[in-house]
Design a protein around this motif. Sequence first.
Motif: not given
Length: 194
Positions: A75-83
């Motif tokens: 979930a750390v990468g969710l919201g980041v493009p490609g996350g």
Amino acid sequence: MEWNMRELVYYAAVSLDGHLASPDGAFDAFSLEGDHMADLARFADAIPTAGADHLGIAQDRSCFDTVLMGWNTYAVGLGVPGGESPYRHLRQIVFSRNHTGAGENLTVTDDDPVDVVRSLKDEAGSSIWLCGGGNLATQLADEIDRIVFKRHPIVFGGGIPAFAPNAYSPRRFDLVDTKAFTSGVEVVEYARSR
């Protein structure tokens, strides 16, 4: 790097006091500058796909072909493009009892992590990367064949531990390699005692 079989490798950045992240869940205190960054090429498959593309780093899946994550790590990468599919060059398996979802080469499952790892180890392929977090590492403690920690010269004083507290018997690992960098980062590698 020569590993003899399809192993489960816990590869992560940790603080001197053994934490993957600070008490507020942040991991941005880990240095992304310094001579230790050259060692990333050894584990190129563990770089997010978009980052490796940007840096021109080839990812041939010779080190890892599968990555395992708990939901909080993912979930750390969710919201980041490609996350939504951070390691799309790998088979990504995210463990969660409360979430569902799928993406490019990504599966969210509530299957027992031990059963999944044992099944993966029976397949042909490269090693399996345990990305995090501490709860998942604790569940898989008996399946971990190798630990590679990038120990950074910081102390969080709490936070997300590399292994969650649990009442289990000690497991013995033997030191295989250590590399110290002028940045203060030390990469240490251990293999399970047989």
